[in-house]
Design a protein around this motif. Structure first.
Motif, short mmCIF file in Angstrom:
data_model
loop_
_atom_site.label_atom_id
_atom_site.label_comp_id
_atom_site.label_asym_id
_atom_site.label_seq_id
_atom_site.Cartn_x
_atom_site.Cartn_y
_atom_site.Cartn_z
N ASP A 127 0.85 -1.19 0.00
CA ASP A 127 0.00 0.00 0.00
C ASP A 127 0.89 1.24 0.00
OD1 ASP A 127 -1.72 2.10 0.65
OD2 ASP A 127 -3.04 0.75 1.77
N ARG A 129 0.37 4.12 0.82
CA ARG A 129 0.18 4.99 1.99
C ARG A 129 0.96 4.51 3.20
NH1 ARG A 129 -5.96 4.41 2.41
NH2 ARG A 129 -5.18 2.31 2.13
N LEU A 130 1.45 3.23 3.10
CA LEU A 130 2.25 2.71 4.21
C LEU A 130 3.50 3.57 4.41
CD1 LEU A 130 2.23 0.45 6.23
CD2 LEU A 130 3.44 -0.99 4.61
N GLN A 133 2.50 6.47 6.39
CA GLN A 133 2.22 6.07 7.77
C GLN A 133 3.51 5.91 8.56
OE1 GLN A 133 -0.98 5.43 9.69
NE2 GLN A 133 0.82 5.99 10.88
N LEU A 134 4.51 5.28 7.94
CA LEU A 134 5.78 5.05 8.65
C LEU A 134 6.49 6.37 8.93
CD1 LEU A 134 6.99 1.83 6.82
CD2 LEU A 134 6.12 2.03 9.15
N LEU A 135 6.49 7.26 7.93
CA LEU A 135 7.08 8.58 8.17
C LEU A 135 6.31 9.30 9.27
CD1 LEU A 135 7.72 9.78 4.50
CD2 LEU A 135 9.42 8.96 6.14
N ILE A 137 4.93 8.14 11.87
CA ILE A 137 5.21 7.77 13.26
C ILE A 137 6.70 7.96 13.56
CG2 ILE A 137 3.24 6.22 13.57
CD1 ILE A 137 5.20 3.88 13.18
N ALA A 139 9.58 7.50 11.38
CA ALA A 139 10.66 6.71 10.77
C ALA A 139 11.54 7.61 9.92
CB ALA A 139 10.07 5.59 9.92
N GLN A 143 14.97 3.82 8.08
CA GLN A 143 14.09 2.96 8.88
C GLN A 143 12.86 2.57 8.07
OE1 GLN A 143 13.64 5.68 12.18
NE2 GLN A 143 15.04 4.49 13.46
N LEU A 147 11.70 -1.21 7.18
CA LEU A 147 10.39 -1.71 7.60
C LEU A 147 9.56 -2.18 6.40
CD1 LEU A 147 9.55 0.86 10.38
CD2 LEU A 147 9.69 -1.60 10.68
N TRP A 150 10.82 -5.47 5.50
CA TRP A 150 10.29 -6.42 6.47
C TRP A 150 8.87 -6.84 6.06
CZ3 TRP A 150 10.95 -9.56 10.53
CH2 TRP A 150 9.84 -9.84 11.34
N GLU A 151 8.08 -5.86 5.63
CA GLU A 151 6.70 -6.16 5.22
C GLU A 151 6.65 -7.07 4.00
OE1 GLU A 151 3.41 -5.23 6.57
OE2 GLU A 151 4.95 -5.37 8.10
N ARG A 153 8.85 -9.46 3.33
CA ARG A 153 9.84 -10.53 3.50
C ARG A 153 9.43 -11.84 2.84
NH1 ARG A 153 6.97 -9.37 7.72
NH2 ARG A 153 6.20 -10.93 9.17
N LEU A 232 3.77 -14.86 11.59
CA LEU A 232 4.15 -13.84 12.58
C LEU A 232 3.08 -12.77 12.73
CD1 LEU A 232 7.36 -14.23 13.32
CD2 LEU A 232 7.25 -11.76 13.12
N ARG B 77 9.02 15.53 12.40
CA ARG B 77 8.13 14.37 12.33
C ARG B 77 8.18 13.54 13.61
NH1 ARG B 77 9.54 10.97 9.08
NH2 ARG B 77 11.07 11.83 7.67
N LEU B 104 11.65 3.27 16.94
CA LEU B 104 12.28 4.08 15.88
C LEU B 104 13.04 5.26 16.47
CD1 LEU B 104 9.41 4.16 13.23
CD2 LEU B 104 11.51 2.83 13.11
N LEU B 152 3.24 7.98 21.29
CA LEU B 152 4.38 8.86 20.98
C LEU B 152 4.29 10.17 21.74
CD1 LEU B 152 4.39 8.22 17.13
CD2 LEU B 152 5.88 7.22 18.84
#
Lengths: 232, 372
Positions: A127, A129-130, A133-135, A137, A139, A143, A147, A150-151, A153, A232, B77, B104, B152
């Motif tokens: 996706d 948009r993932l 989303q990671l940025l 939170i 990342a 990173q 990640l 990892w998704e 894998r 997992l 961020r 992170l 967070l």
């Protein structure tokens, strides 16, 4: 029919008695193809990441080239690498022709587009948009890429299986740049070709059986890894 | 009001098309700022720009007065958190999903564990901590996404239609939890939604966004009762927008003539004479049966044309000559009125519920809201 039965008997004997010649060839095969797969991963995944996420002029040309490369004829790779490494060739001074290193180079070149193409496709089916989303939170770019890998894998392991399967079963390039030198660059596929041409069908069959078994075992190990990751 | 984030001169384009044009927008410390607008208005793009997830073609962000460099926005961020419409959990346990943002940032150990469990608990999903992220229902996953953001302890929380994909009961439950948590934490929040009720439930200030630009910013009452233009009025649900004529404005009252010649009193002195747009929300209008007396001021006689059930509300269309009025009453009120289609009825429009659009804002009339 008789030849086949004799072949099976001899193959079993060779396998059971851990024939040193066969063991040596098997070890070299694993070493060369394993190293080549690893090199292809190290070079191929970053390029797959770049092609999946970066936009630049001429990208579609490169993507098309990578996808063509996924079906690259090994003999063509063999020819190109041989020309490069030939004693009078541009890289001849390295003295690599007819060495296991030359075989690793050729096989890595065969596996590279497979790894790049499959990892690119794997990342592109996430996706989009993932990434946001990671940025979102916190990342960093690195990173985020880790990640995302990892998704994907499961598909990355599939890419490794495909790459390893392609190089371990490849004969043309290994023959051309390795030269099938006994105790030095002889691997299962080149040995099988040689023994068949000499009429040693039993030995050829033994070698083929080992090749199949090896391909199966490595794939089985990778598959169990993949399926464990899935839960997992 | 202490500004925490200021966006200046933001412009996002795609080819020759301007998707977003926001000259100036400021978020105040601790406020819940809700941007509403129809799909495709550019709300989500604005959110991504404000959260530094997407670099605009032009413009700057200032966080507590400091300009954020677009290429090195990581430290900004790491002060915010984003929740998107889909929870987008990773394929790891719920616990790790919530802890991920802290990992992170290089935080490990007991304090992380305590914080993660606290926020899972606040959103009532602590019992799911060891389930895989992908095995949750939509509502559970969105609760986890909210816990992930709150864990967070962000300076600003960005929420992009966090309830859009959920069924109504789940939507309301999570909305209530979010409201409680926002009250308790006082976290500055920028929420984007197309749902007016969400804005009413949460907002300190509301911005109405249409076609890539912000048309009005103000308190909930400002925007919902006193829209600045007909397009804003239409979007915020002011369904009765009737061309009228101002007769006089003095002593804190304005008198207006409706198309059928009815004279109505409006609270407040509106500028200008002549043509205006008479705006009133359907739920502000009251119905009275013919027998009721005495009638309050601003009672007009009409005829029930149609009644449509909207669940707990009933929408009633009342005709007055050529003009159709949209009225919304509760189901029980409707039952007590004993009205049916074709009956005569009085509608009462409280003077304080009427908003007049005058001057150029009144000229743009013509777009009608389809009903119900």
């Amino acid at each position: 029919m008789e030849t086949i039965w004799a072949g099976i008997r001899e193959a079993t004997q060779l396998l059971l008695h851990r024939d040193p010649y066969v063991l040596e060839i098997t070890a070299l095969t694993l070493r060369v193809s394993g190293t080549a797969t690893l090199v292809a991963l190290v070079l191929g995944v970053p390029i797959g990441v770049a092609l999946a996420f970066l936009d630049f002029p001429g990208k579609s040309i490169i993507v098309a080239a990578v996808n063509t490369g996924m079906g690259l004829p090994p003999v063509v790779v063999g020819l190109v690498v041989a020309l490069m490494l030939w004693r009078s060739g541009p890289l001849g001074w390295l003295g690599l022709i007819y060495t296991p290193t030359a075989m690793v180079i050729a096989q890595a070149l065969i596996a590279w587009p497979l790894v790049t193409g499959l990892s690119m496709a794997a990342l592109q089916q996430l996706d989009p948009r993932l990434r946001w989303q990671l940025l979102g939170i916190g990342a960093s770019s690195w990173q985020m890429v880790l990640l995302l890998l990892w998704e994907t894998r499961l598909l990355l392991v599939a890419a490794i299986i495909a790459a390893f399967g392609a190089v371990i079963s490849e004969v043309g390039a290994s023959m051309m740049v390795g030269g099938n030198v006994a105790h030095h660059t002889r691997v299962l596929t080149t040995a099988t070709v040689l023994e068949t041409s000499k009429g040693n069908f039993a030995l050829a069959m033994a070698l083929s059986t080992i090749l199949l078994l090896l391909a199966y075992l490595v794939t089985f190990a990778l598959t169990s890894l993949q399926q464990r990751a899935r839960r997992l | 009001m202490t500004p925490i984030l200021r966006a200046q001169d933001i412009r996002v384009t795609y080819r020759d098309h301007t998707l977003l044009d926001v000259p100036d927008l400021t978020l105040a410390e601790g406020e819940v700022f809700v941007t509403i607008g129809p799909n495709g208005a550019g709300k989500s793009t604005l959110l991504r720009v404000l959260a530094a997830l997407q670099r605009p073609k032009r413009g700057w962000l200032y966080f507590r007065g400091n300009r954020i460099p677009w290429r090195r926005a990581l430290s900004y961020r790491r002060r915010i958190a984003v929740v998107l419409q889909d929870p987008l959990l990773l394929s790891m346990s719920v616990y790790r999903n919530v802890a991920l943002g802290l990992y992170l940032r290089g935080r490990w150990g007991a304090p992380v564990r305590k914080r993660v469990m606290h926020w899972l608990d606040q959103f009532h999903v602590a019992h799911l901590a060891h389930r895989p992220g992908h095995s949750l229902s939509g509502g559970e996953a969105q609760r986890v996404a909210l816990a992930r953001a709150f864990a967070l302890e962000p300076d600003i929380l960005f929420l992009d239609e966090p309830f859009a994909g959920l069924d109504m009961p789940t939507h309301l439950e999570i909305l209530a939890d979010l409201r409680r948590v926002l009250r308790e934490t006082g976290c500055t929040t920028f929420l984007v939604t197309h749902d007016r009720d969400e804005a009413l439930a949460l907002a300190d200030r509301v911005a109405v966004m249409l076609e890539g630009s912000i048309k009005q910013v103000g308190t909930v009452d400002d925007v919902f009762l006193h829209p600045v233009s007909e397009e804003v009025a239409a979007f915020v649900g002011v369904e009765n927008r009737i061309p009228a004529h101002i007769v006089s404005a003095r002593g804190g009252r304005t008198h207006v003539l409706l198309p059928g010649g009815e004279r109505v009193e409006v609270l407040g002195e509106f500028d200008g004479t002549g043509d205006c747009l008479f705006c009133v929300r359907p739920e502000e209008i009251r119905l009275h049966p013919m027998s009721s007396a005495p009638l309050p001021p601003n009672s007009l006689r009409g005829r029930v044309v149609q009644s449509i059930s909207l669940g707990t509300q009933v929408r009633v269309i009342v005709a007055m000559g050529e003009t159709l009025w949209r009225v919304e009453v509760s189901r029980s009120t409707w039952r007590h009125l004993h009205l049916k289609e074709g009956d005569d009825v009085y509608i009462t429009i409280p003077p304080q519920s009427i908003h007049l659009l005058t001057g150029s804002a009144a000229v743009t009339q013509g777009k009608d809201t389809p009903y119900p």
